[in-house]
Design a protein around this motif. Structure first.
Motif, short mmCIF file in Angstrom:
data_model
loop_
_atom_site.label_atom_id
_atom_site.label_comp_id
_atom_site.label_asym_id
_atom_site.label_seq_id
_atom_site.Cartn_x
_atom_site.Cartn_y
_atom_site.Cartn_z
N TYR A 1 0.81 -1.21 0.00
CA TYR A 1 0.00 0.00 0.00
C TYR A 1 0.85 1.26 0.00
CZ TYR A 1 -3.96 -3.02 0.86
OH TYR A 1 -4.92 -3.99 0.75
N PHE A 2 2.17 1.15 -0.08
CA PHE A 2 3.04 2.31 -0.03
C PHE A 2 3.79 2.51 -1.35
CE2 PHE A 2 2.56 1.21 4.40
CZ PHE A 2 2.38 2.45 4.98
N LEU A 3 4.12 3.75 -1.62
CA LEU A 3 5.06 4.09 -2.67
C LEU A 3 6.36 4.50 -1.98
CD1 LEU A 3 2.91 6.26 -5.12
CD2 LEU A 3 3.57 3.87 -5.38
N LYS A 4 7.37 3.63 -2.02
CA LYS A 4 8.66 3.93 -1.41
C LYS A 4 8.48 4.44 0.02
CE LYS A 4 10.82 5.18 -5.84
NZ LYS A 4 11.49 6.24 -6.61
N ARG A 5 7.95 3.61 0.88
CA ARG A 5 7.66 4.01 2.25
C ARG A 5 8.93 4.52 2.93
NH1 ARG A 5 5.59 -0.40 6.49
NH2 ARG A 5 7.61 -1.25 5.92
N ASP A 6 8.85 5.74 3.51
CA ASP A 6 9.98 6.35 4.19
C ASP A 6 9.46 7.42 5.13
OD1 ASP A 6 9.28 8.42 2.46
OD2 ASP A 6 10.94 8.06 1.08
N ASP A 7 10.30 8.41 5.46
CA ASP A 7 9.90 9.45 6.41
C ASP A 7 8.65 10.19 5.97
OD1 ASP A 7 12.08 8.94 8.07
OD2 ASP A 7 13.36 10.41 7.04
N LEU A 8 8.43 10.33 4.65
CA LEU A 8 7.33 11.14 4.16
C LEU A 8 5.97 10.48 4.32
CD1 LEU A 8 8.90 12.60 0.90
CD2 LEU A 8 8.46 13.80 3.04
N ASN A 9 5.91 9.15 4.31
CA ASN A 9 4.59 8.49 4.35
C ASN A 9 4.56 7.29 5.29
OD1 ASN A 9 6.22 6.84 2.78
ND2 ASN A 9 4.61 6.33 1.32
N ALA A 10 5.44 7.26 6.28
CA ALA A 10 5.43 6.15 7.24
C ALA A 10 4.22 6.25 8.17
CB ALA A 10 6.71 6.15 8.07
N PRO A 11 3.51 5.15 8.44
CA PRO A 11 2.45 5.16 9.46
C PRO A 11 3.04 5.63 10.78
CG PRO A 11 2.43 3.13 8.21
CD PRO A 11 3.71 3.83 7.84
N SER A 12 2.31 6.48 11.49
CA SER A 12 2.90 7.17 12.63
C SER A 12 1.89 7.38 13.75
CB SER A 12 3.43 8.54 12.20
OG SER A 12 4.39 8.43 11.17
N ALA A 13 2.43 7.63 14.93
CA ALA A 13 1.64 8.10 16.08
C ALA A 13 1.87 9.59 16.22
CB ALA A 13 2.07 7.37 17.34
N TYR A 14 0.78 10.34 16.52
CA TYR A 14 0.87 11.78 16.64
C TYR A 14 0.39 12.24 18.00
CZ TYR A 14 1.29 11.99 11.54
OH TYR A 14 1.70 11.83 10.24
N LEU A 15 1.06 13.21 18.56
CA LEU A 15 0.62 13.91 19.76
C LEU A 15 0.72 15.40 19.47
CD1 LEU A 15 -0.16 14.02 22.77
CD2 LEU A 15 2.28 14.00 23.30
N GLN A 16 -0.43 16.11 19.44
CA GLN A 16 -0.43 17.51 19.07
C GLN A 16 -1.23 18.34 20.06
OE1 GLN A 16 -1.89 17.52 14.99
NE2 GLN A 16 0.22 17.66 14.24
N PHE A 17 -0.80 19.58 20.23
CA PHE A 17 -1.44 20.52 21.14
C PHE A 17 -1.66 21.83 20.39
CE2 PHE A 17 -0.98 24.10 24.03
CZ PHE A 17 -1.92 23.80 25.01
N GLY A 18 -2.87 22.40 20.50
CA GLY A 18 -3.10 23.64 19.77
C GLY A 18 -4.42 24.28 20.12
N TRP A 19 -4.78 25.31 19.36
CA TRP A 19 -6.00 26.04 19.60
C TRP A 19 -6.42 26.77 18.34
CZ3 TRP A 19 -1.23 26.90 21.59
CH2 TRP A 19 -0.59 28.10 21.23
N SER A 20 -7.65 27.27 18.36
CA SER A 20 -8.15 28.03 17.22
C SER A 20 -8.75 29.34 17.73
CB SER A 20 -9.24 27.25 16.47
OG SER A 20 -10.33 26.99 17.31
#
Length: 304
Positions: free
Chosen positions: A30-49
């Protein structure tokens, strides 16, 4: 009142729509040359609007959101060609709806399980996905049948060559202010080793890695949802329907081999909120919203 936004996500690149954007690509085909750009990842983000004005009334809206998405288990090999990936998504949203008396400071939740099936025969240019996502979307004050929903997706990917794939499918998603059946036509493209471009239904991403420790992404994706809530004063049941798009730039800086520091900011547009009675579907409030802004910061950890 503005509140911080915290998001934790364990995800894979999106396939067709926002509801399933974290389920595709668990197998190498399911990947095209899987690497840093499209690796499955976990995200932790903090922000506001920022606060945004409604266009036809004196009301104002702001919201913050806590989101967690995670794979419940690594992909399960059901047969030689078929895999199952179970995932979980939890989302909590705090709405501050100044000027809408009955629904000020509403806290709503979404909890959804996804069962994602991937099929691919070795040597074939075609791969297929089918997803079923039952969930609940509510303020949890009075849970009933109006709070539950189910989404679904079917799709196919054709790998044209090592650098380009075509995507096609359709899915039922609880985004953009309603339960919608959306077609999904898109592509994945690797113009070079340091760039990656994809369009999966309403989700667009263009990523560039100018240095091994830096990534810049331009992103446009839909937001919103539908939540069943209960008015604490009148005990009436309502559906809150929110729709918008978010577009902006995300910058990532590598901290270690698999850990990236992220910062994302931009504009929300095509904003709308509708509130209707859950039983009769009578609209009690509906208005477009002026464009707003958002910022996030956090971490991404590549896990596959």
């Amino acid at each position: 009142m503005k509140r911080p936004l915290l998001i934790f996500t364990l995800c894979c690149p999106s396939f067709a729509a926002a509801e399933v954007e974290n389920t595709t690509g668990m197998a190498d085909e399911y990947f095209l040359k899987r690497d840093d750009l499209n690796a499955p990842s976990a995200y932790l983000q903090f922000g506001w609007s920022g606060d945004s004005d409604f266009k036809s009334s004196d009301a104002r809206i702001s919201y913050t959101r806590l989101t967690m998405r995670t794979a419940l288990y690594k992909p399960v090999q059901l047969t030689d060609n078929l895999r199952l990936l179970p995932t979980l998504r939890y989302e909590s949203t705090w709405f501050d709806l100044d000027g809408i008396d009955a629904l000020n400071d509403v806290n709503v939740h979404t909890l959804a399980f996804s069962f994602n099936f991937f099929y691919n025969q070795p040597g074939s240019k075609w791969s297929f996905i089918a997803t079923a996502t039952p969930g609940i979307s509510s303020d949890f004050s009075d849970v009933n049948g109006d709070d539950f929903y189910i989404n679904g997706l079917v799709g196919a990917k054709y790998r044209w060559n090592d650098d380009f794939s075509l995507l096609i499918g359709a899915g039922s998603v609880r985004r953009l202010g309603g339960q919608l059946l959306l077609p999904a036509i898109g592509f994945e493209w690797r113009p070079s080793d340091c760039t990656y471009v994809s369009l999966r239904g309403p989700v667009f991403t263009a990523a560039w890695q100018p240095h091994e420790d830096w990534i810049i992404r331009a992103m446009v994706l839909p937001g919103g949802g539908v939540w069943n809530v209960k008015d604490k004063e009148t005990s009436a049941s309502y559906d809150i329907k929110q729709s918008n798009f978010q577009g902006g730039l995300l910058v990532e800086r590598r901290l270690s081999q698999h850990v990236w520091l992220t910062a994302w900011g931009g504009l929300t547009f095509a904003n709308e909120v509708e509130i209707e009675t859950a039983s009769g579907g009578n609209t009690v409030f509906e208005d477009d919203i002026e464009n707003g802004w958002f910022v996030y910061t956090g971490l991404r950890v590549a896990v596959w």
